[in-house]
Structure formats: structure tokens, C-alpha cells
Scaffold this active site. Structure first.
Site, short mmCIF file in Angstrom:
data_model
loop_
_atom_site.label_atom_id
_atom_site.label_comp_id
_atom_site.label_asym_id
_atom_site.label_seq_id
_atom_site.Cartn_x
_atom_site.Cartn_y
_atom_site.Cartn_z
N GLU A 118 -6.36 16.04 -13.51
CA GLU A 118 -6.77 16.31 -14.90
C GLU A 118 -8.29 16.43 -15.07
O GLU A 118 -8.90 15.70 -15.84
CB GLU A 118 -6.20 15.23 -15.84
N HIS A 128 -0.82 16.09 -28.27
CA HIS A 128 -0.82 14.66 -27.92
C HIS A 128 -1.97 13.88 -28.56
O HIS A 128 -1.83 12.69 -28.79
CB HIS A 128 -0.87 14.48 -26.39
N LYS A 158 1.63 11.02 -12.56
CA LYS A 158 0.92 9.91 -13.21
C LYS A 158 1.90 8.76 -13.39
O LYS A 158 2.96 8.94 -14.00
CB LYS A 158 0.43 10.34 -14.60
N GLU A 163 8.87 18.57 -25.82
CA GLU A 163 8.07 18.83 -24.61
C GLU A 163 8.47 20.17 -23.98
O GLU A 163 7.65 20.82 -23.33
CB GLU A 163 8.19 17.68 -23.60
N ARG A 199 -5.27 20.81 -16.48
CA ARG A 199 -4.17 19.91 -16.82
C ARG A 199 -4.25 19.39 -18.26
O ARG A 199 -3.27 18.96 -18.83
CB ARG A 199 -4.13 18.74 -15.82
N ASN A 230 -1.75 18.35 -22.77
CA ASN A 230 -1.92 17.40 -23.88
C ASN A 230 -1.79 18.06 -25.25
O ASN A 230 -2.09 17.42 -26.26
CB ASN A 230 -3.28 16.70 -23.79
N HIS A 256 -0.66 10.93 -30.35
CA HIS A 256 -0.89 9.52 -29.99
C HIS A 256 -1.37 8.74 -31.21
O HIS A 256 -1.02 7.59 -31.41
CB HIS A 256 -1.92 9.40 -28.87
N ARG A 296 0.80 -1.24 0.00
CA ARG A 296 0.00 0.00 0.00
C ARG A 296 0.83 1.28 0.00
O ARG A 296 0.35 2.35 0.33
CB ARG A 296 -0.98 0.04 1.17
N LYS A 330 4.85 23.06 -16.01
CA LYS A 330 4.08 21.85 -15.72
C LYS A 330 3.66 21.82 -14.25
O LYS A 330 2.53 21.45 -13.92
CB LYS A 330 4.92 20.60 -16.08
N HIS A 333 7.89 9.31 -29.09
CA HIS A 333 6.84 10.16 -28.51
C HIS A 333 7.11 11.65 -28.75
O HIS A 333 6.23 12.38 -29.21
CB HIS A 333 6.73 9.87 -27.01
N1 GLY Z 1 4.34 11.17 -14.84
C1 GLY Z 1 3.98 12.00 -15.95
C2 GLY Z 1 2.88 12.92 -15.65
O1 GLY Z 1 2.30 12.89 -14.59
O2 GLY Z 1 2.52 13.74 -16.48
#
Ligand code: GLY
Length: 347
Positions: A225, A236, A131, A173, A229, A233, A240, A109, A215, A250
């Protein structure tokens, strides 16, 4: 070294830009640590890893970002008698950091974790933002968590061993951060391409810092998001689709995607053709692709399967100027027409 803090809901993440890997012990603070890396990074840097720390190696590339890899890592953690106080340190690019973040957030956990980011793309983007996850049944990052690392160490010296194409892909980026929120960073990218590409460390540290700052502000305002947020993208949704169709890097797909987003913004009367030209030209300065390497009609079909789909509409990130990104919901029928109109631009 420049320090930047990302203040998320659960904790504060310290981003150490221009810090040397040799100073890692200062951040591990004598805690029991286990390292996760990939076979490539281990080959290059294992001798410089902190001594007497067990190392788990995973395979290279997206195909290893799977539940199966997680199981193998959990097994090793049990072998090494890891517990909730053990620190998991990822040393690698975006994939290693993503997997480590997920493992650390779920093993017993949750255990503390941090990253040494070894690619430009992961220093500016992949390791910052919380993320973490793995791919599932062909869907990217389908299983994951939001969870911030304790620190992200970005040693710009490590970028010298990076493949040239990967190094250049990282700049897309950085440029993206400028395009969405900072006209100043964008202009800096225009004026300093040579020194950045020659690995001048003060230029790189400024670019990494400024893009992480963009960021960080966005993530602090909307970690999960729900709105703001989405601006991250930019490029993207197109990107993608291109990545799926052509398999290029990428960062390269984001570059093409940004030009497409600028073109669509221009067609909608949101920006001038001079703005689109500036975006295309700065990407070319970093040797990034700006023309889709696939038929753009195929793009539309691939975009229909995007996660950002909502019924008959899609959330697109568009531009109202350089440094001024906005999200707009566009009906698919209009998007198809817009993409069709772009065909002549890319002939
Ligand atoms: N780990 C990448 C993000 O949160 O955008």
C-alpha cells in the site's frame, strides 16, 4: 470451481472460488493441521470439518480481535505441539482469518496457513490481500503483518447459512471493485441483482471471481500500500468514520462511503450526476444503505483522526468515472467545505 492466483512478493496465494469444503483434504495434503474457528461457525459446521484435526475456537466479533486472544491461541498451539511445519487452517469470516493469518505468521516465526472463508465479505475482500492483524487500544488493525495464505477456499454453498444482512453487506465490496476498476463488473452487478440475492451459484462465482481479480491485480502491483493499493479504500475513509460513530456493518458503511465519495467527485466536477445515480441505484438494488445515519458534520471530525491523514491533508479515493478511481490529496479545509455542501443532499 474457478482458480485465481495472487502473486505476491513472498508467495503465490491460490483463491479457489466455488470449491466445496468437502475437498479440503486435497489442499491440506496430509499435513499435520490445526483449525482456528469461532463459536458460531463451529456450531454450524464442526461436523463437516476434516476429521481428527484439533480445533481451537475463539469468540465472535471485533472485541475478540485482540492481543489477549492471540496469547490464548499461542498457548493452545503449544499444547497441540504445533511447530513450523504445522498447517493452520482458519474456517470463518474476516476476523477469524485475520487472527489466524497473524498467528501463523508469528508463531515460531511462521507456519503455513490457509482460509475457508465463510462470509461473502471475507470471500471477496477480507481473506484476500495479505493484511492480517488485530485491533489495539480501540484502533482497528493496528498490529499486523503482510503475509499471504497458501489458499483461500470460497464455498458459495456456505453463504446460505449467513444472516441476510451480512450476506447483502458483502455485495458492497463487489460493487466497489467494479466502481474502482471494472465497468463491466459494475454493469453485471446492475443486471444480475435478483439472481445474486437468490444465491444463484454461477452468478455468485462470477461476481466473486471478478472482484477478487480486481483486488489481486491491485495487490500484485502494490502489496504494501504505497500507492495503487489505496484505491481499494474507496468509501472506507468515510466508511470507517461512520463505523466508529454508528457501529453498523462494515459493508454497509462502505456502501454509504461510496455514495459520499461519488458525491464529492461530482462536486469537484470529476463525474456526472448520472454516474452518482447509477452507483446509488445499484447499492439500493442490494438493499444497502446510501444515506449517512449520522450528522455529516460529525463525520468530518471522525475523518480527521483517520490513518490516511498526512498533516493538513487527507488521501481520498475519488472517481473520474465508473471503473476509474483515482487518489487525491485534499486539504482538510476543502474537505470540510465539501462535506458541508453535501448536507442539503442528505436532508
Ligand atoms: N486481508 C485483507 C487485505 O489484505 O486487504
Amino acid at each position: 470451481m474457478k482458480l485465481l492466483e495472487v502473486k505476491a512478493e513472498s508467495n503465490i496465494s491460490k483463491i479457489l472460488i466455488g470449491e466445496s469444503m468437502e475437498n479440503l483434504p486435497n489442499y491440506l495434503k496430509g499435513r499435520k493441521t490445526i483449525i482456528l474457528t469461532d463459536t458460531y461457525v463451529a456450531g454450524l459446521y464442526r461436523k463437516r470439518f476434516p476429521s481428527k484435526v484439533p480445533v481451537i475456537e475463539m469468540g465472535l466479533g471485533e472485541t475478540n480481535k485482540t492481543l489477549l486472544t492471540l496469547e490464548k491461541i499461542y498457548d493452545k498451539l503449544i499444547d497441540y505441539e504445533a511447530d513450523r511445519t504445522t498447517f493452520l487452517l482458519a474456517i470463518g469470516g474476516g476476523i477469524v482469518c485475520d487472527v489466524a493469518g497473524f498467528v501463523a505468521s508469528t508463531f515460531m516465526r511462521g507456519m503455513p496457513f490457509g482460509f475457508v472463508s465463510t462470509t461473502l465479505l471475507s470471500q471477496v475482500d477480507a481473506s484476500v490481500g495479505g493484511k492480517n492483524g488485530v485491533n489495539f487500544q480501540g484502533y482497528k488493525n493496528m498490529i499486523g503483518v503482510f503475509s499471504q495464505p497458501e489458499f483461500v477456499l470460497c464455498d458459495t454453498g456456505m453463504l446460505k447459512t449467513l444472516d441476510e444482512k451480512q450476506f447483502k453487506a458483502g455485495f458492497s465490496e463487489i460493487i466497489k471493485a467494479g466502481v474502482i476498476k471494472s465497468a463491466e463488473l459494475f454493469a453485471y452487478c446492475e443486471n444480475n441483482a435478483n439472481s445474486a440475492l437468490m444465491h444463484d451459484s454461477s452468478t455468485l462465482i462470477k461476481m466473486i471471481y471478478d472482484s477478487v481479480e480486481v483486488k489481486a491485480k491491485v495487490v500484485e502491483a502494490d502489496e504494501r500500500e504505497r500507492g495503487e493499493r489505496r484505491l481499494l479504500n474507496l468509501g472506507h475513509t468515510f466508511g470507517h468514520a461512520i463505523e466508529k460513530l454508528t457501529g453498523i456493518l462494515h459493508g454497509q458503511t462502505v456502501s454509504i462511503g461510496m455514495v459520499l465519495a461519488a458525491k464529492v467527485s461530482e462536486k469537484l466536477g470529476l463525474i456526472s450526476s448520472a454516474d452518482t445515480d447509477r452507483i446509488r441505484n445499484v447499492l439500493l438494488q442490494y438493499d444497502l444503505p446510501v444515506v449517512p445515519n449520522t450528522d455529516i458534520a460529525l463525520l468530518f471530525n471522525a475523518m480527521k483522526k483517520d490513518k490516511k491523514r498526512e498533516g493538513e491533508e487527507i488521501h481520498l479515493v475519488l472517481l473520474e468515472g465508473i471503473g476509474e478511481a483515482v487518489t487525491k490529496k485534499i486539504p482538510y479545509s476543502q474537505l470540510e467545505q465539501l462535506i458541508d455542501d453535501l448536507r442539503s443532499d442528505f436532508r
